[in-house]
Write a protein that holds these residues in place. Structure first.
Motif: not given
Ligand SMILES: *[C@@H]1O[C@H](CO)[C@@H](O)[C@H](O)[C@H]1NC(C)=O
Ligand SMILES: *[C@@H]1O[C@H](CO)[C@@H](O)[C@H](O)[C@H]1NC(C)=O
Ligand SMILES: *[C@@H]1O[C@H](CO)[C@@H](O)[C@H](O)[C@H]1NC(C)=O
Ligand SMILES: *[C@@H]1O[C@H](CO)[C@@H](O)[C@H](O)[C@H]1NC(C)=O
Ligand SMILES: *[C@@H]1O[C@H](CO)[C@@H](O)[C@H](O)[C@H]1NC(C)=O
Ligand SMILES: *[C@@H]1O[C@H](CO)[C@@H](O)[C@H](O)[C@H]1NC(C)=O
Ligand SMILES: *[C@@H]1O[C@H](CO)[C@@H](O)[C@H](O)[C@H]1NC(C)=O
Ligand SMILES: *[C@@H]1O[C@H](CO)[C@@H](O)[C@H](O)[C@H]1NC(C)=O
Length: 209
Positions: A26-32
């Motif tokens: 799954e695409p994920a976010r980390c910070g920006n």
């Protein structure tokens, strides 16, 4: 080795690679940062099974807010930005990019550090050189910037040309020892940076492919 055996080995390692690559992350976010294929978000605890190629595993370290940092599998390389169009990314090495005295820790060979990963240091980077242990023989001139102030020992910065993996830039080094660190060529060009901007350049990292 027998050619057929070699072919078989090659074929099976390609298959393995594809099996990894086609698994869904799954695409994920980390910070920006938005992490998506080939990158994927793993974690230090790794409860679920890995869903992508181990080389592209990123650990998100920090408070989950915009100040979180993305570390390549917990290593000293931190990812700042990813360009999915041309498969490159900007990373920095914590030893030289953290704190205010990174310049005092530049006695490392980034080619050797990065050689432990599958990535290469882009030729679009410039080589920022550091001369130290000069013993009174340092080269002088406006291009050699005295970066001693925050370090206990004298050190001078010099901005060289394109970063080459294996070939140190040809500069006058006097009797000094020296190291060279890749920095963003496009930033040097766009913002008119010089060796005097060594702090900022070290923090902003370099392009890996
Ligand atoms: C790892 O596990 C510990 C203890 O179970 C937990 O406190 C921590 O939040 C976990 N860290 C991550 C990044 O999942
Ligand atoms: C994320 O973006 C914000 C706003 O542009 C910036 O202030 C912050 O430093 C960024 N965080 C990182 C880790 O780059
Ligand atoms: C990504 O790389 C492509 C090709 O070099 C370039 O056109 C594009 O502007 C880059 N995107 C970013 C966000 O830098
Ligand atoms: C890809 O794009 C980035 C950002 O635009 C740029 O800095 C880098 O040099 C490009 N890499 C290649 C291999 O073109
Ligand atoms: C520095 O120079 C002095 C005098 O020329 C010499 O005795 C000493 O060995 C040198 N030190 C190094 C580390 O080269
Ligand atoms: C470099 O700067 C340091 C302190 O910042 C100073 O003591 C030293 O004399 C300077 N060296 C040269 C060659 O100007
Ligand atoms: C850094 O490592 C590269 C690759 O092993 C080597 O070719 C290069 O000479 C080294 N540079 C220095 C300054 O030791
Ligand atoms: C680069 O360094 C010079 C001299 O310290 C400074 O005046 C300039 O603002 C810096 N440029 C950037 C883009 O930070």
């Amino acid at each position: 080795m027998h050619p057929t055996l070699l072919l078989l080995l090659l074929a099976s390692s390609l298959l393995l690679h594809q099996a990894h690559a086609s698994a869904d992350c799954e695409p994920a976010r980390c910070g920006n940062l938005t992490l998506r294929y080939p990158f994927w978000l793993g974690s230090i605890n790794q409860t679920s099974s890995p869903c992508g190629h181990p080389d592209f595993e990123v650990w998100c370290i920090g408070d989950d807010g915009s100040s979180s940092v993305a570390s390549l599998k917990g290593s000293t390389l931190h990812v700042h930005a990813i360009n999915y169009t041309n498969n490159s990314f900007v990373a920095s090495h914590i030893r030289v990019a953290t704190g205010d005295d990174g310049v005092c820790h530049t006695d490392l060979n980034m080619s050797v550090t990065v050689a432990l990963s599958p990535f290469t240091i882009s030729r679009t980077n410039r080589a920022l050189c550091f001369l130290y242990s000069c013993n009174g023989t340092e080269p002088r001139g406006p291009e050699y910037v005295n970066a001693t102030s925050s370090c206990g020992a004298p050190i001078y910065a010099y901005l060289g040309g394109a970063y080459s993996w294996s070939k140190p830039p040809e500069i006058a080094t006097g009797g000094c020892k020296y190291s060279y660190i890749p920095v963003l060529g496009r930033e040097v060009a766009a913002a008119g940076m010089t060796a005097a901007n060594y702090s900022r350049l070290l923090k902003d990292g370099f392009v890996l492919e």
